[in-house]
Motif scaffolding. Sequence first.
Motif, short mmCIF file in Angstrom:
data_model
loop_
_atom_site.label_atom_id
_atom_site.label_comp_id
_atom_site.label_asym_id
_atom_site.label_seq_id
_atom_site.Cartn_x
_atom_site.Cartn_y
_atom_site.Cartn_z
N GLY A 46 7.29 -4.64 7.51
CA GLY A 46 6.31 -4.69 6.44
C GLY A 46 4.87 -4.68 6.90
N ILE B 117 8.49 -0.88 5.37
CA ILE B 117 7.83 0.41 5.13
C ILE B 117 8.61 1.45 5.91
N SER C 182 5.62 -0.01 -0.24
CA SER C 182 6.25 -1.05 0.57
C SER C 182 7.55 -1.50 -0.10
#
Length: 602
Positions: free
Chosen positions: A527, A562, A578
């Motif tokens: 992330g 991601i 995301s």
Amino acid sequence: MVLWASCGLGQESGSDVFGQAEQLYRSNCAACHDNGAGGAPTRAAIGQLTPARIRAALETGVMKPQGDALTPTERGLLAEHLGAKLRVDATAQTKACTGRLELSEAPLWNRWGNSLHNDRYQEVAQGGIAPEQANSLELKWAFAFPDAARARSQPAVTREAIFTGSQSGRVYALGVEDGCVWWTFDADSEVRSAPTLGQDASGRIDRLYFGDFNANVYAVDARSGRLIWKRKVQDHPAGTITGSPTLHKGRLYVPMSSTEVVSAYSPDYECCTFRGGVVALDAADGRPLWRSYTVPPPKRTGENPKGVPSWGPSGAPVWSSPTVDAKRGLIYVGTGENYSSPATDMSDAIVAFDMTSGRTRWVRQTVRGDAWNAACGPKNNRVNCPEEDGPDFDFGAPPILVKLANGRDLLLAGQKSGMIYALDPAAKGRIVWQQRAGMGGFNGGVHWGMATDGRTLYVGIADTPGHLTPTGPPRQGLHAFDVLTGKPLWSRIEPLVCAENKHECRTALSAAITLTDGIVFAGALNGKLMAYSTADGRTLWSVDTHRAFPTINGVKGMGGAIDSAGPVVAGGLLIVNSGYDKFGQIPGNVLLVFGHKERKRP
């Protein structure tokens, strides 16, 4: 759709409603979704979807062949049991834009690679972000996709609007400044591709093109969202569109992939018959112009150990957006592995098709004898695993066409093997140089996209665990190479940020990366969103997107891994999705827009 793995479905039931539903899950789906077999999302990720979306997967989506084995009552019971219990009107707080969307200027970011050459480069002068501006980036607004556990449709951007798809199939035109909604359009199924904006003869933006999971291609009015035409290009039950269609001179070139690679997980499945390839459509009306395949027609090759007929050759899907070489009249694609034996000479290859006729002009295969599917692996059932058993070294990222300072053209290609290549398009793809960037493997090497300014090639490497044939240590992170010679310039290896064997610990770069002058933007599986210096790979700025976000549409927003779609740089903004629920990764459902901090007035 979200339910990827081919779980065997039966009709066992318990004595009460909860027990009956849980028994349905345990008997039919747990083997896939408890351990992520074949890339299936976890049960927790499925739980973020509404029952309606789960039921749609079983009745009209990727799980339809398995859902057909259940009664309608059982499908409904299973969907209600697994789906999100909270009911929210996802549009109740959405702010509508005022007036009518007018699109007079050229796109700020368009296509998967921001050019016909798929270089993923945005000059600062054209709306990029300079290195000295990186530290001033802050979140401007966040938009949460309702009924979603992943966000993977890379946006197209104009000065007025951000166009993006979603897991539910809804396509949005959002206001750039505040995320207001200009219009929405509901496709039949998930939109995973990057929408592409078309322009009329005067240069005004007029249409938006995209594909959905059910292999439909759409053209809608970019100003209103009104459907202009729709064309189904599927010629196999498992056929789908993962890569983004490429628009060039009135034609759409549509890459064809499939989910048959996971259908093969079921011992009762007749593996395998899908043929990868490209379909060309007339952009004006969707009329088919040609279809070319990457494997010959399959023939029956025998039976699997359960006595189910076996077929081959198959596979060699095209996962990514075709690259245009207007000078030579060619489009270039990368292909994946074969799904069944025998392995063929167009898998794991860069292929050149004639853009007028679809005829294959040349093939450059870098790994021979690669056939693999989800039945393979020491913990899988292996019934439909082909004799080659891998190594599953797809070209998942599109090749990049560059023109050197000396006038010579090169094709740059990155592979899951961890290798990168420069090919000569004037010599039928002859390899000019090759270099190792990662250790490689079915979760390794280059996944979705590299970036270049024509002088330096920037390569994101995943190299997450699970490889059968790695070469050297993992090299997850960012690497830079000289385009002319292939000489390595620098590497930024990203170490684990925690000790556990989970994606939250891995700053691995699987998603496509994006280049602007002086900065490479990259999103990671844990992330993290990062800005790297092109000079030496040092981190200029980073933000953790794996958290909850307040959203402008009032829908609960959560960031996660991601993957797939990369960051977009347009009009001085940094835009990224995301959340990614496959392979046990971190689910999420947000579109994030970053811009410069507002300066305080003296």
